[in-house]
Scaffold this motif. Sequence first.
Motif, PDB file in Angstrom:
ATOM      1  N   LEU A   8       0.684  -1.164   0.076  1.00  0.00           N
ATOM      2  CA  LEU A   8       0.318   0.600   0.104  1.00  0.00           C
ATOM      3  C   LEU A   8       0.383   1.213  -0.210  1.00  0.00           C
ATOM      4  CD1 LEU A   8      -1.628  -2.413   1.515  1.00  0.00           C
ATOM      5  CD2 LEU A   8      -3.778  -0.649   2.265  1.00  0.00           C
ATOM      6  N   GLU A   9       0.706   2.454  -1.336  1.00  0.00           N
ATOM      7  CA  GLU A   9       1.948   3.474  -0.447  1.00  0.00           C
ATOM      8  C   GLU A   9       1.118   4.713  -0.812  1.00  0.00           C
ATOM      9  OE1 GLU A   9       3.164   3.692  -5.175  1.00  0.00           O
ATOM     10  OE2 GLU A   9       1.386   1.997  -5.930  1.00  0.00           O
ATOM     11  N   ARG A  10      -0.727   4.262  -0.986  1.00  0.00           N
ATOM     12  CA  ARG A  10      -1.856   5.584  -0.723  1.00  0.00           C
ATOM     13  C   ARG A  10      -0.901   7.003   0.257  1.00  0.00           C
ATOM     14  NH1 ARG A  10      -7.004   4.954  -2.189  1.00  0.00           N
ATOM     15  NH2 ARG A  10      -7.020   3.734  -0.495  1.00  0.00           N
ATOM     16  N   LYS A  11      -0.487   8.028   0.385  1.00  0.00           N
ATOM     17  CA  LYS A  11      -0.398   8.803   1.224  1.00  0.00           C
ATOM     18  C   LYS A  11      -1.970   8.763   2.832  1.00  0.00           C
ATOM     19  CE  LYS A  11       2.324  12.262  -0.886  1.00  0.00           C
ATOM     20  NZ  LYS A  11       2.326  13.486  -1.248  1.00  0.00           N
ATOM     21  N   GLU A  12      -2.951   8.242   1.905  1.00  0.00           N
ATOM     22  CA  GLU A  12      -3.749   7.728   2.871  1.00  0.00           C
ATOM     23  C   GLU A  12      -3.709   7.109   3.652  1.00  0.00           C
ATOM     24  OE1 GLU A  12      -6.360   8.184  -1.205  1.00  0.00           O
ATOM     25  OE2 GLU A  12      -4.211   8.798  -0.560  1.00  0.00           O
ATOM     26  N   ASP A  13      -3.353   5.744   3.144  1.00  0.00           N
ATOM     27  CA  ASP A  13      -2.967   4.434   3.277  1.00  0.00           C
ATOM     28  C   ASP A  13      -1.836   4.251   4.230  1.00  0.00           C
ATOM     29  OD1 ASP A  13      -5.424   3.777   2.091  1.00  0.00           O
ATOM     30  OD2 ASP A  13      -3.814   2.394   0.351  1.00  0.00           O
ATOM     31  N   LEU A  14      -1.160   5.183   4.154  1.00  0.00           N
ATOM     32  CA  LEU A  14       0.116   5.361   4.645  1.00  0.00           C
ATOM     33  C   LEU A  14      -0.358   6.145   5.844  1.00  0.00           C
ATOM     34  CD1 LEU A  14       2.546   6.258   2.243  1.00  0.00           C
ATOM     35  CD2 LEU A  14       3.646   4.010   3.737  1.00  0.00           C
ATOM     36  N   GLN A  15      -0.884   7.132   5.503  1.00  0.00           N
ATOM     37  CA  GLN A  15      -1.275   7.932   6.838  1.00  0.00           C
ATOM     38  C   GLN A  15      -2.464   7.068   8.352  1.00  0.00           C
ATOM     39  OE1 GLN A  15      -3.179  11.645   6.422  1.00  0.00           O
ATOM     40  NE2 GLN A  15      -3.927  12.257   8.602  1.00  0.00           N
ATOM     41  N   ALA A  16      -3.016   6.204   7.405  1.00  0.00           N
ATOM     42  CA  ALA A  16      -4.226   5.249   8.017  1.00  0.00           C
ATOM     43  C   ALA A  16      -3.400   4.388   9.323  1.00  0.00           C
ATOM     44  CB  ALA A  16      -4.836   4.960   7.814  1.00  0.00           C
ATOM     45  N   TYR A  17      -2.432   4.031   8.559  1.00  0.00           N
ATOM     46  CA  TYR A  17      -1.516   2.601   9.290  1.00  0.00           C
ATOM     47  C   TYR A  17      -0.498   3.050   9.976  1.00  0.00           C
ATOM     48  CZ  TYR A  17      -3.391  -1.612   6.846  1.00  0.00           C
ATOM     49  OH  TYR A  17      -3.789  -2.194   5.912  1.00  0.00           O
ATOM     50  N   SER A  18       0.475   4.271  10.269  1.00  0.00           N
ATOM     51  CA  SER A  18       1.136   4.993  10.778  1.00  0.00           C
ATOM     52  C   SER A  18       0.505   5.340  12.382  1.00  0.00           C
ATOM     53  CB  SER A  18       1.476   6.418  10.953  1.00  0.00           C
ATOM     54  OG  SER A  18       2.263   6.116   8.811  1.00  0.00           O
ATOM     55  N   GLU A  19      -0.912   5.765  12.401  1.00  0.00           N
ATOM     56  CA  GLU A  19      -2.249   6.235  12.948  1.00  0.00           C
ATOM     57  C   GLU A  19      -2.299   5.274  14.052  1.00  0.00           C
ATOM     58  OE1 GLU A  19      -5.043   8.716  11.870  1.00  0.00           O
ATOM     59  OE2 GLU A  19      -4.009  10.373  11.723  1.00  0.00           O
ATOM     60  N   ALA A  20      -2.638   4.110  13.457  1.00  0.00           N
ATOM     61  CA  ALA A  20      -3.005   2.217  13.889  1.00  0.00           C
ATOM     62  C   ALA A  20      -1.861   2.049  14.268  1.00  0.00           C
ATOM     63  CB  ALA A  20      -3.624   1.365  12.700  1.00  0.00           C
ATOM     64  N   PHE A  21      -0.457   2.268  14.054  1.00  0.00           N
ATOM     65  CA  PHE A  21       0.503   2.236  15.013  1.00  0.00           C
ATOM     66  C   PHE A  21       0.584   2.687  16.029  1.00  0.00           C
ATOM     67  CE2 PHE A  21       5.024   1.170  16.006  1.00  0.00           C
ATOM     68  CZ  PHE A  21       5.384   0.140  16.046  1.00  0.00           C
ATOM     69  N   ASN A  22       0.440   4.079  15.652  1.00  0.00           N
ATOM     70  CA  ASN A  22       0.632   4.659  16.917  1.00  0.00           C
ATOM     71  C   ASN A  22      -0.031   4.535  18.098  1.00  0.00           C
ATOM     72  OD1 ASN A  22       3.053   5.765  16.073  1.00  0.00           O
ATOM     73  ND2 ASN A  22       1.478   8.219  15.433  1.00  0.00           N
ATOM     74  N   THR A  23      -1.776   4.085  17.476  1.00  0.00           N
ATOM     75  CA  THR A  23      -2.860   3.304  18.627  1.00  0.00           C
ATOM     76  C   THR A  23      -2.164   2.867  19.623  1.00  0.00           C
ATOM     77  OG1 THR A  23      -4.364   5.353  17.315  1.00  0.00           O
ATOM     78  CG2 THR A  23      -5.011   3.456  18.903  1.00  0.00           C
ATOM     79  N   LEU A  24      -1.649   1.767  18.240  1.00  0.00           N
ATOM     80  CA  LEU A  24      -1.868   0.297  19.316  1.00  0.00           C
ATOM     81  C   LEU A  24      -0.255   0.743  20.929  1.00  0.00           C
ATOM     82  CD1 LEU A  24      -0.862  -1.724  16.300  1.00  0.00           C
ATOM     83  CD2 LEU A  24      -2.568  -2.095  17.729  1.00  0.00           C
ATOM     84  N   GLN A  25       0.407   1.619  19.832  1.00  0.00           N
ATOM     85  CA  GLN A  25       1.761   1.530  20.243  1.00  0.00           C
ATOM     86  C   GLN A  25       1.005   2.218  22.402  1.00  0.00           C
ATOM     87  OE1 GLN A  25       4.809   4.006  18.211  1.00  0.00           O
ATOM     88  NE2 GLN A  25       6.426   2.323  19.063  1.00  0.00           N
ATOM     89  N   ILE A  26       0.109   3.231  22.111  1.00  0.00           N
ATOM     90  CA  ILE A  26      -0.040   4.018  22.980  1.00  0.00           C
ATOM     91  C   ILE A  26      -1.239   2.799  24.281  1.00  0.00           C
ATOM     92  CG2 ILE A  26      -2.200   5.763  23.867  1.00  0.00           C
ATOM     93  CD1 ILE A  26      -1.842   7.382  21.415  1.00  0.00           C
ATOM     94  N   HIS A  27      -1.699   1.823  23.593  1.00  0.00           N
ATOM     95  CA  HIS A  27      -2.017   0.926  24.480  1.00  0.00           C
ATOM     96  C   HIS A  27      -1.861  -0.230  24.743  1.00  0.00           C
ATOM     97  CE1 HIS A  27      -6.693   2.886  23.482  1.00  0.00           C
ATOM     98  NE2 HIS A  27      -5.794   2.685  22.663  1.00  0.00           N
ATOM     99  N   ALA A  28      -0.457  -0.261  24.249  1.00  0.00           N
ATOM    100  CA  ALA A  28       0.704  -1.465  24.563  1.00  0.00           C
ATOM    101  C   ALA A  28       1.136  -0.982  26.078  1.00  0.00           C
ATOM    102  CB  ALA A  28       1.724  -1.745  23.637  1.00  0.00           C
TER     103      ALA A  28
END
Length: 288
Positions: free
Chosen positions: A251-271
């Motif tokens: 996945l290379e679209r900017k919106e995809d990258l942003q969505a997965y980056s935000e998801a990873f940040n959220t996972l780090q917060i809850h971990a």
Amino acid sequence: MQNGPAVRRRKLGAELRMQRTEAGLTSGEAARLVGWHQSKVSRIETGASGVKPADVRLLLDAYGVTDGQLRELLMVLAGSDDVGGRHHWWHAYRGVLPHTYRDFISLESQASGMRTLETSVVPGLLQTPEYARAVTRAAVGGLDDAEERLDALVEVRLARQDVLRSEPPLELSAVLDEAVLRREVGGPDVMARQLERLLEAARLPQVRLQVLPFAAGAHIGITGPFVIFSFPSTSDLDVVVLDQLTSSLYLERKEDLQAYSEAFNTLQIHALSPEESLDYIAGIGDGS
């Protein structure tokens, strides 16, 4: 979602277009400098056609690009087997590795950062030889040449780990679902050593390891693992990789990258924090 080569082709074209623009050249002027027709430059920049590494080098010279790290990355994206006089080690395994795996390794070898969510197994870069063999055996066990392929694939898995020891090393941030730590891969002895390896790796300055405990409940990564590669010099080459049973999707679209980056940040917060994660892994290793 695209396969690896298509993504690399478009990303390479976009970066070459950016370098041409920064050099103050039109596509027609660039074509005249290298002795091509303008349509060839346009096809390369849109990713409509592939480009030979020698042609990439010609364009970079014409654009006055002197950043060695950027040049090497773009040559890799063009499929160069030999960058900076160094043969890429994974080409020795061409007969064993699927194209998608070779694409993944080539990206991993050039990335400056890797963020990964793992829900089933320990990340390949942190696996012990015994754990890697057990995981790989489960994947290739039904093939006629299983043992021969098994040996080669384990060698590849371990060779990949050199990116954590290179200069500069790959910066690895990993969030591990607790299931990764509880799943007994290879038996209790293998798993005990693997947990020790995670504790060792978590103390490395280039590794950030966090555990997402079962107590966290459902989370945004519950649909499956993913990897986000980041590259030096430009964020336009960043890509998300979703690994499937028989292929990998990019996945290379900017919106995809942003969505997965935000998801990873959220996972780090809850971990758990890295420090808490060390204690949690040690506790599982002690049988708690």
